[in-house]
Design a protein around this motif. Structure first.
Motif: not given
Length: 520
Positions: A31-33, A63-64, A118-119, A123-125
């Protein structure tokens, strides 16, 4: 100078290479921007790093991008030492299922890795990437936010960050900004790196060859279906590429040979004397440089990201103790130094040196390679246990503290998955028996559920691991390092007084979400 509309950013990351983007993805999952500032507009198109190990594949999973990376990775068989006539002196095998649940060595193409990272970033806001910009200054002001100045086509901009991660490579501006200097570990050689694409039947054993030749040491590996890499130490008289790589090519190989890249590099062994100042941190090549002989350059940088990000998220999101951030350098720097020294030792093994005793040392090396058990020992993973510290209790001989928990396949909610998918991104408690009241109380205090391992359907891997470590339960950090244990027959963790103050938070925890818990 203009002040950006979002003048305050939780984390600014300088550099959008694999280390910087992975750090952003790991922070986003908590949850860290982040805002990444990168001078290039696109991925660097030529291959650089080509190897990773099973621990780092576990980090990419966190990292997904674990499944996406599996589609571009090629498992490797291990490492061979060859003499000058390409006769095998020793072979260090790597398994296809390591401690972390992945092949111990995998080959890949760095531009492909960067594109999939980078893809995922897109996808991460929580993440923003600004390319085509140049960071001109990083300034830490007492205990306040960090001031970052950067330039783009519209002029100079200023913003403030709660933390800055310098992932800006060997020529790091961030390293200069915190006053860090290099510590020289005494290795410097000029090498040429040749990447080739060919359909020819190249002589390869699906592993890495290190040619131990004092006159022309070399490294060879297969990267992909039709991709190969050679590295040669530069000599006084340079040979054409085809002549250098001829020993690996079939006689019939004529025109089917595309040189993707030929570049000269100076391999160095360096460690920054300090890795942070206040809320400014160095990661990857900004903090350490290693010769490539054991394939750990990029791996070390991704380990940096994994170690730091959960601690930083705990401080920024939960009001955790600032001393938690001090453990980043104290835990990572010794490991980075260890890996660099191993790489330097491999470089020495490949050449034996250039003095009058070189031939004797090469003979001793060949004899040592025949010692029973040496190959198996040398083929183990490159992550020695963390030494005792605030986040690792004192380790008993053969104990689990400071080591990584294995990651077997398990059954959760009726489906097969990897252990970390069950554990989530936070702390975890694994127990070999049904949880007892005091264990439940501690688990509740840090926002997790104890998980008995006997019902996970992992073929007994975790239970056997606990028994071998003489532990009834373990407390795992978010990076899956064992922080503390309940010894066999005991009822309490042994190092609570050391680590509990660092994990205390000044903010109210979020409600518990399933078995994965929340960041405590």
């Amino acid at each position: 100078m203009t002040v950006d509309e979002a003048t305050r950013v939780p984390v600014v990351i300088i550099g959008a290479g694999p280390v910087g983007v992975t750090a952003a993805l790991l922070l986003a999952r908590r949850g860290v921007r982040t805002l990444i500032l990168e001078r290039h507009r696109d991925v660097y198109p030529l291959p650089r790093a080509v190897a990773t190990d099973d621990e780092v594949r576990r980090i990419l999973q966190a990292a997904g991008v674990g499944e996406e990376f599996a589609a571009i990775a090629r498992p490797a068989g291990g490492l061979r030492l060859l003499d000058a006539r390409h006769r095998v002196m020793a072979e260090f095998r790597r398994t296809q299922h390591g401690h972390h649940g992945y092949p111990q060595t995998s080959m890949f193409d760095q531009p492909e890795l960067e594109r999939l990272l980078r893809d995922a970033l897109a996808r991460r806001p929580e993440c923003e990437l600004r390319g085509g910009v140049e960071v001109t200054a990083v300034e830490q002001h007492a205990h306040g936010p960090v001031r970052v100045t950067y330039r783009d086509g519209e002029g100079e901009h200023l913003l403030w960050a709660d933390a800055v991660l310098g992932c800006d490579g060997a020529g790091s501006l961030t390293r200069d900004a915190i006053g860090a200097v290099w510590e020289d570990l005494r290795f410097e050689e000029r090498w040429t790196v040749i990447d080739v694409r060919t359909k020819a039947d190249v002589r390869s054993w699906e592993g890495v060859d290190q040619v131990c030749d004092p006159h022309r040491p070399a490294t060879f590996m297969r990267i992909g279906e039709d991709r190969y890499r050679w590295e040669f130490r530069l000599g006084d008289a340079e040979k054409p590429v085809r002549e250098l790589i001829a020993p690996w090519l079939p006689p019939s190989c004529d025109g089917d040979l595309e040189i993707v890249r030929e570049a000269q590099y100076t391999f160095r062994a360096l460690v920054a004397d300090r890795w942070s100042s206040g809320r400014v941190f160095l990661l990857g090549d900004a903090a350490h440089l290693t010769p490539p002989f054991i394939g750990q350059g990029l791996c070390s940088g991704l380990r940096d990201a994994c170690n730091l990000t959960w601690k930083l998220a705990h401080v920024l999101q939960r009001g955790g103790d600032e001393r938690l951030l001090d453990t980043y350098e104290s835990e990572r720097k010794p490991h980075a130094r260890y890996v660099i020294r191993l790489a330097v030792a491999m470089g020495w093994a490949m050449t034996g040196g250039q003095d009058d005793a070189a031939a004797l040392r090469r003979g001793l090396l060949a004899a040592a390679c025949r010692i029973p058990g040496l190959a198996a020992a040398a083929g183990r993973d490159l992550s020695p246990p963390l030494t005792a510290g605030p986040l690792v209790r004192r380790r008993l001989r053969g104990g689990l503290a400071g080591t990584h928990c294995p990651q077997p396949w398990i059954t959760a909610e009726g489906r097969r998955t990897r252990l970390d998918e069950l554990l989530g991104d936070s702390f975890a408690i694994l127990t070999g028996t049904e949880p007892w009241p005091s264990l439940n109380a501690l688990a509740h205090a840090i926002g997790v559920h104890p998980i008995p391992v006997n019902g996970l359907g992992d073929d007994g891997t975790l239970a056997a691991w606990l028994r071998a470590g003489r532990a009834d339960a373990v407390l795992l950090r978010p990076d899956r390092v064992v922080m503390d244990i309940v010894p066999a027959g005991g009822r309490d963790f042994t190092g609570t007084a050391t680590w509990a103050p660092l994990l205390h938070t000044a903010r109210t925890p979020s409600p518990l979400a399933g078995t994965s818990g929340t960041a405590c």
